[in-house]
Design a protein around this motif. Structure first.
Motif, PDB file in Angstrom:
ATOM      1  N   THR A   1       0.833  -1.204   0.000  1.00 39.74           N
ATOM      2  CA  THR A   1       0.000   0.000   0.000  1.00 39.74           C
ATOM      3  C   THR A   1       0.863   1.248   0.000  1.00 39.74           C
ATOM      4  O   THR A   1       1.815   1.358   0.780  1.00 39.74           O
ATOM      5  CB  THR A   1      -0.922   0.022   1.232  1.00 39.74           C
ATOM      6  OG1 THR A   1      -1.718  -1.168   1.242  1.00 39.74           O
ATOM      7  CG2 THR A   1      -1.834   1.240   1.207  1.00 39.74           C
TER       8      THR A   1
ATOM      9  N   ALA B   1      -1.825  -2.355  -9.686  1.00 42.57           N
ATOM     10  CA  ALA B   1      -2.739  -1.625  -8.815  1.00 42.57           C
ATOM     11  C   ALA B   1      -4.066  -2.369  -8.774  1.00 42.57           C
ATOM     12  O   ALA B   1      -4.624  -2.717  -9.823  1.00 42.57           O
ATOM     13  CB  ALA B   1      -2.948  -0.203  -9.322  1.00 42.57           C
TER      14      ALA B   1
ATOM     15  N   THR C   1      -3.235   3.690  -2.272  1.00 39.86           N
ATOM     16  CA  THR C   1      -3.505   2.720  -3.329  1.00 39.86           C
ATOM     17  C   THR C   1      -2.884   1.383  -2.963  1.00 39.86           C
ATOM     18  O   THR C   1      -1.735   1.321  -2.529  1.00 39.86           O
ATOM     19  CB  THR C   1      -2.936   3.194  -4.679  1.00 39.86           C
ATOM     20  OG1 THR C   1      -3.554   4.428  -5.043  1.00 39.86           O
ATOM     21  CG2 THR C   1      -3.186   2.172  -5.781  1.00 39.86           C
TER      22      THR C   1
END
Length: 333
Positions: free
Chosen positions: A279, A306, A283
């Motif tokens: 992380t 992602a 995101t």
């Protein structure tokens, strides 16, 4: 991977997407030490046909991993209890289980939770520096083949392989689609077909056939197929932070393992890799990490996606030195 590096990566990814759209093919750009971005591969047009061809399940008893079955039964019973239509716990369980054999276990053996897709062979999923054939990001994962292009876009290989987490995602989703169809006036059989539309292996009736077999004959649980299908839960450190990680070695797959054969599909069988969630700036990224000791690439390599994106559209590949498997004492410890 610091914040500036990640921001530069996102800028590069946008540029690659633009170039891929202009050129009509996969693009790749290097951004100094920020990794190499691949993407623009699209889908394999033969994938759906290959899945339909292999969908019929051989006659005979159906098997399912004991730990995985308990997870599915629990999740399906919960989904049935809160469903918007009348469906029994058994029916919800069979409804949830039915796509797994046509998708990954046509011989009727226990579907392997570790199963990795072998139908997408686009260069956008492979290491752009071609350091090894097994440095490949297989996008479909697990018994339900949760793919980053669809149902698996918010999953990682770790959560898609884990029978418990995958069942908690799949059971309410499938039961919800079934109930929506029933509420719209569909018959039970039509509603089941509607619930399985995400799986091409169900397109020509293979999942309905499995459902009927489960309803009449049940299944046999296999205690040798564990929750992760042979993958191993580990603890890893990366860039000074500790992560829960999963070590995925296809040679250790439990259950139906035809997918591990070299000629099973056009895509490479990946070398063993670690997967964890990274992380940054709010995101979450799925990171698959190959140790040199596993790939023979001459250096460690990672590929990051992602969550919420399709691996075919964008991956970031990097040369690495940071991962330590503290459980097994492997890597850069």
């Amino acid at each position: 991977m610091d914040n500036k590096q990640r921001l530069r990566r996102l800028v590069v990814a946008a540029a690659v997407a633009t170039l891929a759209g202009v050129a009509g093919g996969p693009g790749a750009l290097a951004a100094g030490d920020d990794g190499v971005i691949t993407g623009g591969g699209g889908d394999n047009p033969r994938e759906a046909d290959l899945k339909r061809e292999r969908a019929p399940v051989q006659p005979g008893p159906l098997k399912f991993g004991a730990e995985s079955y308990d997870a599915v039964s629990s999740a399906a019973s919960s989904a049935a209890g809160s469903a918007d239509c009348d469906i029994s716990a058994d029916a919800a369980t069979y409804l949830t289980l039915s796509p797994t054999w046509p998708e990954v276990a046509g011989n009727g053996e226990a579907p392997s939770p570790m199963t990795l897709s072998r139908y997408d062979d686009q260069t956008s999923l492979a290491d752009p520096e071609q350091r090894g054939n097994g440095l490949f990001f297989n996008p479909g994962v697990g018994m339900w083949q949760l793919d980053s292009a669809g149902l698996g876009t918010e999953e990682t290989a770790a959560t898609a392989i884990d029978s418990v987490s995958a069942a908690k995602t799949m059971a309410p989703y499938i039961v919800g689609k079934y109930c929506s169809a029933v509420s719209g006036g569909s018959s039970a059989a039509e509603a089941r077909a509607a619930a399985w539309t995400d799986w091409h292996a169900c397109d020509e009736g293979a999942c309905e056939d499995v459902y009927q077999r489960l309803s009449s004959d049940g299944l046999t649980t296999d205690t040798s197929v564990k929750r992760h299908g042979g993958a191993s839960a580990r603890e890893c450190t990366y860039e000074g932070t500790t992560y829960d990680c999963l070590y995925v070695d296809p040679s250790k797959a439990q259950g139906a393992d035809a997918w591990t054969a070299p000629d099973f599909g056009p895509a490479p069988l990946p070398d063993p890799f670690y997967v964890f969630t990274y992380t940054e700036n709010g995101t979450d990224y799925e990171v698959r990490y190959w140790l040199d000791a596993d790939s023979g690439a001459g250096e460690d390599v990672s590929a990051s996606r992602a969550l919420g994106t399709d691996a075919r559209d964008r991956l970031s590949w990097e040369t690495e030195t940071d991962l330590c498997d503290t459980t097994a004492g492997r890597g850069n410890c």
